[in-house]
Design an enzyme around this catalytic site. Structure first.
Site, PDB file in Angstrom:
ATOM      1  N   TYR A 187       0.894  -1.149   0.000  1.00  0.00           N
ATOM      2  CA  TYR A 187       0.000   0.000   0.000  1.00  0.00           C
ATOM      3  C   TYR A 187       0.935   1.202   0.000  1.00  0.00           C
ATOM      4  CZ  TYR A 187      -3.178  -3.420   2.238  1.00  0.00           C
ATOM      5  OH  TYR A 187      -3.913  -4.527   2.562  1.00  0.00           O
ATOM      6  N   PHE A 220       5.276   0.738   6.844  1.00  0.00           N
ATOM      7  CA  PHE A 220       6.191  -0.402   6.711  1.00  0.00           C
ATOM      8  C   PHE A 220       6.640  -0.566   5.259  1.00  0.00           C
ATOM      9  CE2 PHE A 220       3.574  -1.388  10.474  1.00  0.00           C
ATOM     10  CZ  PHE A 220       4.587  -1.504  11.416  1.00  0.00           C
ATOM     11  N   CYS A 221       5.726  -0.319   4.322  1.00  0.00           N
ATOM     12  CA  CYS A 221       6.089  -0.351   2.904  1.00  0.00           C
ATOM     13  C   CYS A 221       7.014   0.818   2.572  1.00  0.00           C
ATOM     14  CB  CYS A 221       4.838  -0.275   2.040  1.00  0.00           C
ATOM     15  SG  CYS A 221       3.658  -1.621   2.320  1.00  0.00           S
ATOM     16  N   CYS A 264       1.425   2.975   3.443  1.00  0.00           N
ATOM     17  CA  CYS A 264       1.738   2.179   4.631  1.00  0.00           C
ATOM     18  C   CYS A 264       3.172   2.467   5.088  1.00  0.00           C
ATOM     19  CB  CYS A 264       1.576   0.698   4.290  1.00  0.00           C
ATOM     20  SG  CYS A 264       2.216  -0.424   5.546  1.00  0.00           S
TER      21      CYS A 264
END
Length: 305
Positions: free
Chosen positions: A40, A45-46, A43
């Site tokens: 995403y 973490f991405c 996001c």
């Protein structure tokens, strides 16, 4: 349900203004590491993984995942993002942002082992959360799997490695949890966040309308629960300001980055988390009321280069 999906597993997929550069695995020389990132865009973490790949100049393809249906990752039993598909001679799936970063960094430094063997050093362990939910954890995900000679080259003194690991974990365990309560702090901020999520994410027309208005309202209330869960102050901005100033203090006045003249994995992790707030009120407030701006601008410049 849509709101929780959009929230990124724990209400953490946030609005961001960072424009993605186009990447193509086809640009890699024959026999090189070929990468595809399922994500995403908003996001944190991405965003951490993208910051790492961009800084190291690794071309990669991006597959934007629909956060409601997630049919783009139907091939995977692991249902979170990011997921990185890597091919260094044979296809391999890497899960968890910190595992992805540690494994690829180990591979770049040491070619003694195949990427598949390196990934085997990060086995998933099933644990149960306080809420009774079964999750996968990777206990050694902040370690680079290097031999003694490689370790001394990358970490001249033990304290350098300990510091990097400490702050990578801090970014995952604390800094990330400050984002949602801040970007969804008020109904107005929640709507602004979801407006960007819908424009930049992968949604159908009806999904987008539902996500923007119903999702924004839902995440406004979810953010209050997250504030209570993580024992944040009534004014969650104060927790955000304190955290980023703590980071700046740890970097110190005599270093450009925690890694010295160049960012280390902790720098990339903290930057990746914070940049998902770009363009939002929380980000602007953070820049005005903390000492993060000089370090943040240096990170932007070095990654762009």
């Amino acid at each position: 349900g849509a709101a929780f999906a959009l929230g990124g597993s724990a209400g953490l997929c946030l609005a961001a203004r960072q424009r993605l550069r186009e990447h193509s695995a086809a640009e890699l020389p024959s026999g090189s590491l070929q990468l595809t990132l399922y994500q995403y865009k908003t996001c944190p973490f991405c965003s951490k993984v993208r910051a790492f790949l961009d800084y190291h100049g690794l071309p990669y393809e991006i597959v934007e995942v629909n956060p409601i249906m997630r049919k783009e990752i139907k091939f995977s039993s692991y249902r979170k993002v990011p997921i990185l598909l890597a091919n260094a001679g044979s296809p391999l799936q890497l899960n968890d942002s910190s595992v992805i970063i540690s494994a690829i960094k180990t591979y770049l430094i040491s070619r003694r082992n195949s990427l598949e063997e390196i990934v085997s050093f990060y086995p998933p362990i099933k644990t149960v959360t306080e809420q009774g939910k079964e999750v996968l954890e990777y206990e050694n995900k902040y370690w680079l799997m290097l031999d003694e000679k490689e370790t001394k080259r990358v970490y001249p003194v033990k304290e350098v490695r300990v510091e990097e690991m400490k702050w990578r974990k801090w970014a995952d365990d604390w800094l990330v949890h400050l984002i949602s309560p801040n970007v969804y702090r008020t109904p107005k901020e929640a709507l602004a966040s979801f407006d960007y999520i819908v424009r930049e994410g992968k949604f159908g027309t009806l999904e987008g309308l539902f996500a923007k208005y119903v999702g924004a309202l839902a995440m406004f209330f979810v953010s209050k629960r997250l504030k209570k869960r993580h024992q944040l102050r009534d004014d969650v901005r104060e927790d955000l300001y304190e955290a980023v100033n703590e980071w700046v203090k740890a970097v110190g006045k005599n270093r450009l980055f925690m890694g010295g003249n160049q960012p280390n994995l902790a720098d990339l992790a903290v930057y990746g988390v914070l940049r998902v707030m770009e363009g939002l009120e929380a980000f602007d407030d953070m820049m005005v009321h903390t000492n993060i701006q000089p370090w943040y601008q240096r990170m932007e410049e070095v990654i762009q280069k």
